[in-house]
Design an enzyme around this catalytic site. Sequence first.
Site, short mmCIF file in Angstrom:
data_model
loop_
_atom_site.label_atom_id
_atom_site.label_comp_id
_atom_site.label_asym_id
_atom_site.label_seq_id
_atom_site.Cartn_x
_atom_site.Cartn_y
_atom_site.Cartn_z
NE ARG A 280 -3.42 -1.09 7.62
CZ ARG A 280 -2.66 -1.81 8.57
NH1 ARG A 280 -1.89 -2.76 7.71
NH2 ARG A 280 -2.30 -1.27 9.72
CG HIS B 161 -4.20 -4.16 -2.28
ND1 HIS B 161 -2.89 -4.54 -2.62
CD2 HIS B 161 -3.92 -2.90 -1.87
CE1 HIS B 161 -2.45 -3.75 -1.91
NE2 HIS B 161 -2.40 -3.18 -2.00
CG ASP C 255 -0.42 0.01 2.72
OD1 ASP C 255 1.01 -0.10 2.38
OD2 ASP C 255 -0.31 -0.04 3.86
#
Length: 703
Positions: free
Chosen positions: A300, A344, A83
């Site tokens: 996340r 993702h 991320d």
Amino acid sequence: MSKLVIVESPAKANTIKKYLGKDYDVVASKGHIRDLPAAKLSVDVKNNFAPKYALIKGKEKLVKELKEKVEQSDAVYLAADPDREGEAISWHLASVLGLDLNQPNRVTFNEITKTGVANGMANPKRVNLDLVNAQQARRVLDRLVGYRLSPFVSQKIRRGLSAGRVQSVAVRLIVDREEEIKAFNPEEYWVIDAKLATAQRRTFTATLSSDENGKVKISDAAQAQKYLDRLDGAEYEVKSVKKGTRKKNPAPPFITSTLQQEASRKLGFQAERTMRTAQELYEGVNVKGMGMTGLITYMRTDSLRISEEARAAANEYITNVFGSEYLPEKPVYYKSRANAQDGHEAIRPSIPSLSPEKVKDSLTSDQFKIYNLIWKRFIASLMASCVQNTVKAEITAAKDLNGSEFCIFTAAGYSVRFDGFTKLYELAEEETDKGVLPDIKAGEKLKMRELNSNQHFTQPPARYTEASLIKELEENGVGRPSTYAAILSTIIKRGYVQRKAKQLVPTELGTATTGLLKEKFPKIVNTKFTAQMETNLDKVGSGEEDYVRMLDEFYGDFEKTLEKAKTEMKNVKIQLEEDITDIPCDKCGRMMVIKTGRYGRFLACPGYPECKNAKPLIVNTGAKCPVCGGDIIERKSKKGHVFYGCGNWPKCNFMSWDPPAGEACPKCGKTLFKKKGGKLVCMAEGCGYEKSASGKKKSNGEG
């Protein structure tokens, strides 16, 4: 020489080592190695907002060891989390360790499994400088707001306060909701219910909805009584019955925000606890018979995308365990939000066939609960819809069913035709039509068993819970899902908000701070402005926006607003009611106030500078000293640690790091103290009584 892989956490390193083998050395940076020093602004505003980074204190030895390993390796891979923050950690590592940013030395793992690690290592790329700039821009932006605005707020309200770009908006939402609740005027209304029975003596409840003039609205007891009188002796007949079906579709798999919301609703977990546990499941758990295994994909994310490999594995599990009828006719593809980052997948089990029960013995209680939630939500999201039979009946009530005066009662219910995904996972939302109606037909006569009128009042909007606040922040585009846990933790720790049961309630401090910011810095606490800043940061991450230009545009206006506020409030100090005590100043008689200084809170005269009287703030615990019987008061060490001592010091030198438990010793009557783990002990000399957290008693070896 071996190949070096650098990740953030030791747990993640242990899991990856298992898959890479002896040719690789996997080590952890333990998070960031470099950051903006906290002691000063650390941003060169006049030089394109250049950040002035420094090694984080205590990381010097680690960095030296990493440099040595880099020198001994023939290849280095940066494998921080996939991320924006992970990209920044990789960039800092490359900068400090002297790695070439033009080389493809960045690898990412969406899941820490054999396949996930192999895919990541097979596709190295360069550090994404756009993502790094987006993280730097966010960090610099938050530092500018925090370090310039916090001193102003502290000066005007109370020392040691902070203001933040996103936290202040979150507090404002909670404060605004509390103001809505206080301003709300409840309206009275009445509901009339009839308990009715069929010829077969099956009963159900119907509610008065209309009369010959249209929809009924009953606003007081007198009006309710008129309807009760009118219905006295009435006959009841089924006017119509409408039957149908409806589909209840499964919810999509989790993204960060929905996982936090559902864990809050179903498990009572705070967002911070949820994310900490999910991180453990992602990094790897020692599963019996499998070794270190990452059980979920990266947690996340705000994307609802699912890999075809995972979909096929889940479909196979559903078919084998539930039957092919539990698969939908057509595969379901969920659409992510418009502003979602699609880097993702959704949060899902990395091995769909690994049910929670199979790994339960290898997990902590929290890990099992979160894995169970994620696994069931993912499998259910790919299952067939629940199909329900619905029925809605209208019942006429009148003394003369053929007359012009009549009342209409309605009743609704459902029954499950096919359970579908609900066989595995029930949604947290409550069902509205809970009743199951007996089989009734139009024209059928019914007997009235009971007729009741019930008083109700309209309700104010509900206070935010963690779940509903996260939902509100997400819907308004404020912050990113990965930051919500930290935001909630911060506003509670700073004393702006309190938890009461599951509700978030603003303190007087939170209300006063929000009022000041709304008046003097309206943009900072404006949800639309903050959301636009978030959009701009996303544009920096995608290479569409120059982060220096964005910061310059924000800072120029912010600085002017700050200087104007300082001028307008030059001699203004906001006094909080909670800081005013009933202790008179022994020099001038004014009621003393609580202030916060470098060494904590103290009492001061509000008449300063005319009266400069000040003295320590003594917090009396209500407990008595086990040595001399004096009051036990709360004190602070020079380093700010709380301890408990006798108020008769220095005559009595009793002290304890453990707080009084609020209970008396059943053996000697002296104060009990609470140790870590919940054990209660008596500190009176010669007593020796103690009670474990489970309630088991001990006393000098007895019991």
